[in-house]
Design a protein around this motif. Structure first.
Motif, PDB file in Angstrom:
ATOM      1  N   GLY B  86       0.823  -1.206   0.000  1.00 27.33           N
ATOM      2  CA  GLY B  86       0.000   0.000   0.000  1.00 27.33           C
ATOM      3  C   GLY B  86       0.855   1.252   0.000  1.00 27.33           C
ATOM      4  O   GLY B  86       2.051   1.210  -0.300  1.00 27.33           O
ATOM      5  N   ASP B  87       0.226   2.356   0.372  1.00 33.38           N
ATOM      6  CA  ASP B  87       0.913   3.648   0.330  1.00 33.38           C
ATOM      7  C   ASP B  87       1.462   4.016   1.706  1.00 33.38           C
ATOM      8  O   ASP B  87       0.814   3.772   2.718  1.00 33.38           O
ATOM      9  N   PRO B  88       2.646   4.632   1.741  1.00 35.63           N
ATOM     10  CA  PRO B  88       3.163   5.127   3.020  1.00 35.63           C
ATOM     11  C   PRO B  88       2.210   6.159   3.613  1.00 35.63           C
ATOM     12  O   PRO B  88       1.469   6.820   2.878  1.00 35.63           O
ATOM     13  N   PRO B  89       2.205   6.283   4.939  1.00 37.38           N
ATOM     14  CA  PRO B  89       1.262   7.218   5.576  1.00 37.38           C
ATOM     15  C   PRO B  89       1.506   8.665   5.177  1.00 37.38           C
ATOM     16  O   PRO B  89       2.635   9.049   4.865  1.00 37.38           O
ATOM     17  N   THR B  90       0.431   9.442   5.180  1.00 41.81           N
ATOM     18  CA  THR B  90       0.536  10.862   4.850  1.00 41.81           C
ATOM     19  C   THR B  90       0.165  11.737   6.051  1.00 41.81           C
ATOM     20  O   THR B  90       0.432  12.931   6.052  1.00 41.81           O
ATOM     21  N   THR B  91      -0.459  11.133   7.044  1.00 39.85           N
ATOM     22  CA  THR B  91      -0.940  11.911   8.192  1.00 39.85           C
ATOM     23  C   THR B  91       0.199  12.250   9.151  1.00 39.85           C
ATOM     24  O   THR B  91       0.976  11.382   9.533  1.00 39.85           O
ATOM     25  N   LEU B  92       0.268  13.520   9.510  1.00 39.70           N
ATOM     26  CA  LEU B  92       1.272  13.944  10.481  1.00 39.70           C
ATOM     27  C   LEU B  92       0.807  13.585  11.890  1.00 39.70           C
ATOM     28  O   LEU B  92      -0.317  13.893  12.267  1.00 39.70           O
ATOM     29  N   GLY B  93       1.691  12.930  12.644  1.00 46.95           N
ATOM     30  CA  GLY B  93       1.381  12.629  14.028  1.00 46.95           C
ATOM     31  C   GLY B  93       1.632  13.840  14.903  1.00 46.95           C
ATOM     32  O   GLY B  93       2.171  14.861  14.449  1.00 46.95           O
ATOM     33  N   ALA B  94       1.259  13.725  16.174  1.00 49.89           N
ATOM     34  CA  ALA B  94       1.359  14.864  17.098  1.00 49.89           C
ATOM     35  C   ALA B  94       2.792  15.370  17.217  1.00 49.89           C
ATOM     36  O   ALA B  94       3.026  16.584  17.231  1.00 49.89           O
ATOM     37  N   SER B  95       3.762  14.458  17.283  1.00 50.61           N
ATOM     38  CA  SER B  95       5.151  14.898  17.479  1.00 50.61           C
ATOM     39  C   SER B  95       5.680  15.623  16.238  1.00 50.61           C
ATOM     40  O   SER B  95       6.463  16.566  16.353  1.00 50.61           O
ATOM     41  N   ALA B  96       5.250  15.215  15.062  1.00 47.56           N
ATOM     42  CA  ALA B  96       5.682  15.886  13.823  1.00 47.56           C
ATOM     43  C   ALA B  96       5.055  17.277  13.731  1.00 47.56           C
ATOM     44  O   ALA B  96       5.714  18.248  13.336  1.00 47.56           O
ATOM     45  N   LYS B  97       3.782  17.376  14.106  1.00 49.22           N
ATOM     46  CA  LYS B  97       3.117  18.691  14.076  1.00 49.22           C
ATOM     47  C   LYS B  97       3.828  19.665  15.006  1.00 49.22           C
ATOM     48  O   LYS B  97       4.059  20.825  14.656  1.00 49.22           O
ATOM     49  N   LEU B  98       4.181  19.175  16.203  1.00 56.41           N
ATOM     50  CA  LEU B  98       4.894  20.026  17.152  1.00 56.41           C
ATOM     51  C   LEU B  98       6.254  20.452  16.596  1.00 56.41           C
ATOM     52  O   LEU B  98       6.674  21.598  16.767  1.00 56.41           O
ATOM     53  N   ALA B  99       6.924  19.527  15.922  1.00 53.17           N
ATOM     54  CA  ALA B  99       8.240  19.852  15.346  1.00 53.17           C
ATOM     55  C   ALA B  99       8.105  20.956  14.297  1.00 53.17           C
ATOM     56  O   ALA B  99       8.907  21.899  14.261  1.00 53.17           O
ATOM     57  N   PHE B 100       7.082  20.848  13.457  1.00 48.72           N
ATOM     58  CA  PHE B 100       6.865  21.907  12.457  1.00 48.72           C
ATOM     59  C   PHE B 100       6.508  23.225  13.137  1.00 48.72           C
ATOM     60  O   PHE B 100       7.030  24.279  12.774  1.00 48.72           O
ATOM     61  N   ASP B 101       5.622  23.157  14.120  1.00 48.99           N
ATOM     62  CA  ASP B 101       5.210  24.387  14.819  1.00 48.99           C
ATOM     63  C   ASP B 101       6.415  25.083  15.455  1.00 48.99           C
ATOM     64  O   ASP B 101       6.595  26.291  15.329  1.00 48.99           O
ATOM     65  N   ARG B 102       7.225  24.292  16.155  1.00 51.03           N
ATOM     66  CA  ARG B 102       8.386  24.871  16.849  1.00 51.03           C
ATOM     67  C   ARG B 102       9.412  25.408  15.855  1.00 51.03           C
ATOM     68  O   ARG B 102      10.008  26.465  16.056  1.00 51.03           O
ATOM     69  N   GLY B 103       9.624  24.645  14.788  1.00 50.61           N
ATOM     70  CA  GLY B 103      10.602  25.070  13.788  1.00 50.61           C
ATOM     71  C   GLY B 103      10.158  26.340  13.073  1.00 50.61           C
ATOM     72  O   GLY B 103      10.933  27.289  12.919  1.00 50.61           O
ATOM     73  N   PHE B 104       8.882  26.381  12.668  1.00 46.28           N
ATOM     74  CA  PHE B 104       8.379  27.536  11.932  1.00 46.28           C
ATOM     75  C   PHE B 104       8.338  28.771  12.828  1.00 46.28           C
ATOM     76  O   PHE B 104       8.495  29.895  12.348  1.00 46.28           O
ATOM     77  N   ALA B 105       8.118  28.551  14.121  1.00 41.36           N
ATOM     78  CA  ALA B 105       8.054  29.687  15.046  1.00 41.36           C
ATOM     79  C   ALA B 105       9.402  30.394  15.142  1.00 41.36           C
ATOM     80  O   ALA B 105       9.474  31.550  15.557  1.00 41.36           O
ATOM     81  N   ARG B 106      10.471  29.714  14.769  1.00 41.23           N
ATOM     82  CA  ARG B 106      11.810  30.319  14.842  1.00 41.23           C
ATOM     83  C   ARG B 106      12.081  31.257  13.665  1.00 41.23           C
ATOM     84  O   ARG B 106      13.013  32.065  13.728  1.00 41.23           O
ATOM     85  N   ALA B 107      11.309  31.107  12.603  1.00 41.60           N
ATOM     86  CA  ALA B 107      11.497  31.996  11.446  1.00 41.60           C
ATOM     87  C   ALA B 107      10.542  33.184  11.569  1.00 41.60           C
ATOM     88  O   ALA B 107       9.398  33.014  11.982  1.00 41.60           O
ATOM     89  N   ARG B 108      11.030  34.344  11.251  1.00 38.59           N
ATOM     90  CA  ARG B 108      10.184  35.531  11.386  1.00 38.59           C
ATOM     91  C   ARG B 108       9.028  35.493  10.380  1.00 38.59           C
ATOM     92  O   ARG B 108       7.886  35.765  10.721  1.00 38.59           O
TER      93      ARG B 108
END
Lengths: 72, 153
Positions: B86-108
């Motif tokens: 089948g297809d690899p998952p596409t849904t972001l889990g909670a830890s990935a969402k947090l990583a994006f949120d924290r990372g993006f928050a560092r950029a102005r």
């Protein structure tokens, strides 16, 4: 005997790891059972869940994997 | 599409494969870290001794260690590995969402977003599989964050 769990971080990490292990074990065990000729109702009863639930979770993967499935 | 979008897309695609290989229904921060180690800007990771194989080994050790704390050994099960189709998952889990949120928050602004921000977003987590795995394997995560934060400034 494992050491006594006193740190909630360890206990929570254990919960996450056990869930992951249970998922892995379920996938492997259901596939092996179906390859051995078990039926969906038998697998469902062994897991303690409904036939519909086990079918919904595993049928697509097993069909794509080429496992021949018993209807009953 | 901006260069950062291409970059994030390639890391996510690799992370999806890592999640698929793990049998995970969601894409987690540990998979993003593995994705960066394979297709991302990984110079600082490699300099810190965190190549793909080292990260994989650290994650495996964390998994086994966490099970051992409740008296369970992953090694006692000898069932064949389930077939992955089948297809690899596409849904972001909670830890990935947090990583994006924290990372993006560092950029102005989005224009300021660079690969290092996602890596920092992953490494900044104080709780969860990634920080536990790196700590157990003896990696100095705060020192790596400090070096990367200098690059991100």
């Amino acid at each position: 005997m494992p050491p006594e769990l006193t740190d909630p971080a360890d206990a929570l990490a254990a919960v996450a790891a056990l869930r992951r292990l249970a998922d892995q074990l379920e996938e492997a065990a259901v596939e092996q059972a179906m390859r051995d000729g078990w039926s969906w109702p038998e697998v469902a009863e062994a897991l303690g869940i409904t036939r519909q639930a086990v079918h919904k979770k595993h049928a697509k993967r097993l069909i794509e994997a080429g496992v021949s499935l018993r209807r009953r | 599409m901006a260069a950062i979008d291409h970059y994030l897309n390639s890391v996510i695609q690799q992370a999806r494969l890592e999640a698929f290989d793990d049998g995970s229904a969601t894409l987690e921060a540990c998979h993003l870290l593995l994705g960066i180690a394979v297709v991302g800007e990984n110079t600082e990771l490699i300099a810190a001794g965190l190549g793909y194989d080292q990260i994989r080994a650290a994650l495996r050790e964390e998994f086994e260690h966490s099970l051992q704390t409740v008296g369970v050994s992953a090694a006692v099960y000898h069932l064949p590995k389930p077939t992955r189709v089948g297809d690899p998952p596409t849904t972001l889990g909670a830890s990935a969402k947090l990583a994006f949120d924290r990372g993006f928050a560092r950029a102005r602004t989005k224009k300021d977003l660079r690969p290092v921000h996602l890596l920092l977003g992953i490494l900044q987590a104080e709780i969860g599989t990634v920080p536990r795995a790196l700590a157990l394997a003896g990696f100095d995560r705060p020192a790596l964050i400090a070096r990367l934060a200098g690059d991100a400034a």
